[in-house]
Scaffold this active site. Structure first.
Site, PDB file in Angstrom:
ATOM      1  N   ASN A  12       0.856  -1.190   0.000  1.00 36.29           N
ATOM      2  CA  ASN A  12       0.000   0.000   0.000  1.00 36.29           C
ATOM      3  C   ASN A  12       0.896   1.245   0.000  1.00 36.29           C
ATOM      4  OD1 ASN A  12      -1.348   2.281   1.153  1.00 36.29           O
ATOM      5  ND2 ASN A  12      -3.029   0.967   1.775  1.00 36.29           N
ATOM      6  N   HIS A  15       1.040   6.299   1.849  1.00 34.67           N
ATOM      7  CA  HIS A  15       1.780   7.289   2.636  1.00 34.67           C
ATOM      8  C   HIS A  15       2.966   7.893   1.899  1.00 34.67           C
ATOM      9  CE1 HIS A  15      -1.126   6.959   5.640  1.00 34.67           C
ATOM     10  NE2 HIS A  15      -0.959   5.665   5.723  1.00 34.67           N
ATOM     11  N   HIS A  48      -5.626   3.617  -1.347  1.00 37.79           N
ATOM     12  CA  HIS A  48      -6.935   3.969  -0.777  1.00 37.79           C
ATOM     13  C   HIS A  48      -7.277   5.393  -1.210  1.00 37.79           C
ATOM     14  CE1 HIS A  48      -9.426   4.309   3.236  1.00 37.79           C
ATOM     15  NE2 HIS A  48     -10.136   4.631   2.174  1.00 37.79           N
ATOM     16  N   ARG A  50      -9.367   8.122  -0.474  1.00 37.57           N
ATOM     17  CA  ARG A  50     -10.297   8.567   0.575  1.00 37.57           C
ATOM     18  C   ARG A  50     -11.183   9.678   0.032  1.00 37.57           C
ATOM     19  NH1 ARG A  50      -8.809   6.797   6.011  1.00 37.57           N
ATOM     20  NH2 ARG A  50     -10.439   8.232   6.625  1.00 37.57           N
ATOM     21  N   ARG A  54      -6.979  12.863   1.062  1.00 35.47           N
ATOM     22  CA  ARG A  54      -5.860  13.353   1.887  1.00 35.47           C
ATOM     23  C   ARG A  54      -4.512  12.788   1.445  1.00 35.47           C
ATOM     24  NH1 ARG A  54      -7.109  10.390   7.596  1.00 35.47           N
ATOM     25  NH2 ARG A  54      -9.102  11.418   7.262  1.00 35.47           N
ATOM     26  N   GLU A  75      -8.843   0.660  -2.843  1.00 33.12           N
ATOM     27  CA  GLU A  75      -9.636   0.713  -1.608  1.00 33.12           C
ATOM     28  C   GLU A  75     -10.469   1.974  -1.594  1.00 33.12           C
ATOM     29  OE1 GLU A  75      -7.162   0.737   1.798  1.00 33.12           O
ATOM     30  OE2 GLU A  75      -6.353  -1.228   1.392  1.00 33.12           O
ATOM     31  N   THR A 106      -8.225   3.729   8.840  1.00 34.62           N
ATOM     32  CA  THR A 106      -9.463   2.942   8.890  1.00 34.62           C
ATOM     33  C   THR A 106      -9.540   2.214  10.230  1.00 34.62           C
ATOM     34  OG1 THR A 106      -9.052   2.622   6.548  1.00 34.62           O
ATOM     35  CG2 THR A 106     -10.838   1.346   7.506  1.00 34.62           C
ATOM     36  N   GLU A 156     -11.282  -9.098   3.425  1.00 33.29           N
ATOM     37  CA  GLU A 156      -9.991  -8.775   4.037  1.00 33.29           C
ATOM     38  C   GLU A 156     -10.250  -8.605   5.531  1.00 33.29           C
ATOM     39  OE1 GLU A 156      -7.350  -6.059   2.047  1.00 33.29           O
ATOM     40  OE2 GLU A 156      -6.516  -5.366   3.960  1.00 33.29           O
ATOM     41  N   HIS A 199      -3.665  -4.294   7.989  1.00 31.60           N
ATOM     42  CA  HIS A 199      -3.739  -3.140   8.884  1.00 31.60           C
ATOM     43  C   HIS A 199      -2.801  -3.325  10.059  1.00 31.60           C
ATOM     44  CE1 HIS A 199      -5.086   0.488  10.831  1.00 31.60           C
ATOM     45  NE2 HIS A 199      -5.647   0.785   9.673  1.00 31.60           N
TER      46      HIS A 199
HETATM   47  N1  PXP Z   1      -5.937  -2.970   4.234  1.00 38.94           N
HETATM   48  C1  PXP Z   1      -6.900  -2.031   4.294  1.00 38.94           C
HETATM   49  C2  PXP Z   1      -8.278  -2.396   3.851  1.00 38.94           C
HETATM   50  C3  PXP Z   1      -6.621  -0.712   4.738  1.00 38.94           C
HETATM   51  O1  PXP Z   1      -7.605   0.208   4.800  1.00 38.94           O
HETATM   52  C4  PXP Z   1      -5.293  -0.392   5.089  1.00 38.94           C
HETATM   53  C5  PXP Z   1      -4.960   1.002   5.527  1.00 38.94           C
HETATM   54  O2  PXP Z   1      -5.293   1.892   4.511  1.00 38.94           O
HETATM   55  C6  PXP Z   1      -4.320  -1.398   4.983  1.00 38.94           C
HETATM   56  C7  PXP Z   1      -4.669  -2.684   4.585  1.00 38.94           C
HETATM   57  C8  PXP Z   1      -2.875  -1.136   5.295  1.00 38.94           C
HETATM   58  O3  PXP Z   1      -2.700  -0.811   6.634  1.00 38.94           O
HETATM   59  P1  PXP Z   1      -1.302  -0.269   7.130  1.00 38.94           P
HETATM   60  O4  PXP Z   1      -1.040   1.002   6.391  1.00 38.94           O
HETATM   61  O5  PXP Z   1      -1.478  -0.096   8.595  1.00 38.94           O
HETATM   62  O6  PXP Z   1      -0.273  -1.330   6.788  1.00 38.94           O
END
Ligand code: PXP
Length: 253
Positions: A12, A15, A48, A50, A54, A75, A106, A156, A199
């Site tokens: 992901n 960030h 993601h 949003r 952001r 996402e 989330t 998930e 997550h």
């Molecule tokens: N899976 C989903 C559905 C999420 O919403 C997120 C965070 O956006 C993640 C995985 C990844 O989480 P993390 O950034 O804490 O690794």
């Protein structure tokens, strides 16, 4: 069921966009980060979009789909606006997540059981558009049953509570939260769902989760991008991949 099903790492890159947006402009580019993650062994890219934009922007999603040679997992919250954009972009998969504008990330799973009639048409439209729908749920049987009956092929599992327990090093809580994930993965698999998790996964807590044989994909972002500051994104992705493969193939952890 084979004990040795393969497991994929979805990286992901939200960030990287957070950092870019801190200054405006185009640097660092999340698409370049996705390319680097791909060459370091990522099996998929997750982003993601949003509602408040952001981090990831609409154009990032379009570019990720066009320029990256890996399956894209889009996402988003279940809104008409985002559904329209997602079906235009046509990613490999779309994971529906709950969204609260004031949250930092989330915070919990989607209440599919409570919003079944609202969620089901989103799953149907995604499926009709050839996009694999996934529902981000807490490790609870009633949510998993509801996801199945909403027609989603994938869930998930939200691993945030496990992460929080590990962060405060409370062994009993870690064990209890881990057990919920393990039971939920087995239950979802028994219903014929493909099971992913994500997550708050880190180098330190990922291996027990990766060893759960029904899990087919882990989506990991914040820790990998944070660790990239110290070791580089390529190295952080490679190390995460090594840890999850080791755990899956018989693992020492
Ligand atoms: N899976 C989903 C559905 C999420 O919403 C997120 C965070 O956006 C993640 C995985 C990844 O989480 P993390 O950034 O804490 O690794």
């Amino acid at each position: 069921m084979s004990e040795k099903r393969p497991i994929r790492l979805g990286v992901n890159i939200d960030h990287v966009a957070t950092l870019r947006n801190a200054r405006g402009g185009e640097h660092p580019d999340p698409v370049r980060a996705a390319q680097l993650a791909a060459s370091a062994g990522a099996d998929g890219i997750t982003a993601h979009l949003r509602e408040d934009r952001r981090h990831i922007r609409d154009d990032d999603m379009r570019r990720l789909q066009e320029e990256i040679d890996l399956p894209l997992n889009f996402e988003m919250a279940a809104t008409a606006e985002l559904l329209k954009l997602c079906t235009e972009v046509r990613p490999h998969a779309c994971c529906l997540v709950p969204e609260n504008r004031n949250e930092r990330t989330t915070e919990g799973g989607l209440d599919v059981a409570g919003q079944h009639n609202f969620i089901t048409p989103f799953v149907r439209e995604l499926t009709d558009a050839g996009i694999r729908a996934s529902l981000f749920v807490d490790p609870e049987e009633r949510q998993i049953e509801a996801a199945k009956s909403a027609g989603a092929p994938v869930i998930e599992i939200h691993t945030g509570a496990y992460y929080e327990a590990a962060a405060v090093t409370q062994p009993k809580r870690i064990e209890a939260e881990f057990e919920k994930i393990r039971m939920a993965a087995a239950f979802a698999d028994s219903l014929g769902l493909e099971v992913h998790a994500g997550h708050g996964l880190t180098f330190h807590n990922v291996q027990p989760v990766a060893a759960i044989p029904q899990l087919m994909e882990l989506n990991i972002g914040h820790f990998l991008v944070g660790e990239a500051v110290f070791m580089g994104l390529g190295e952080s992705v490679k190390e995460m991949k090594r840890l999850i493969q080791d755990a899956r193939t018989g693992g020492h952890f």
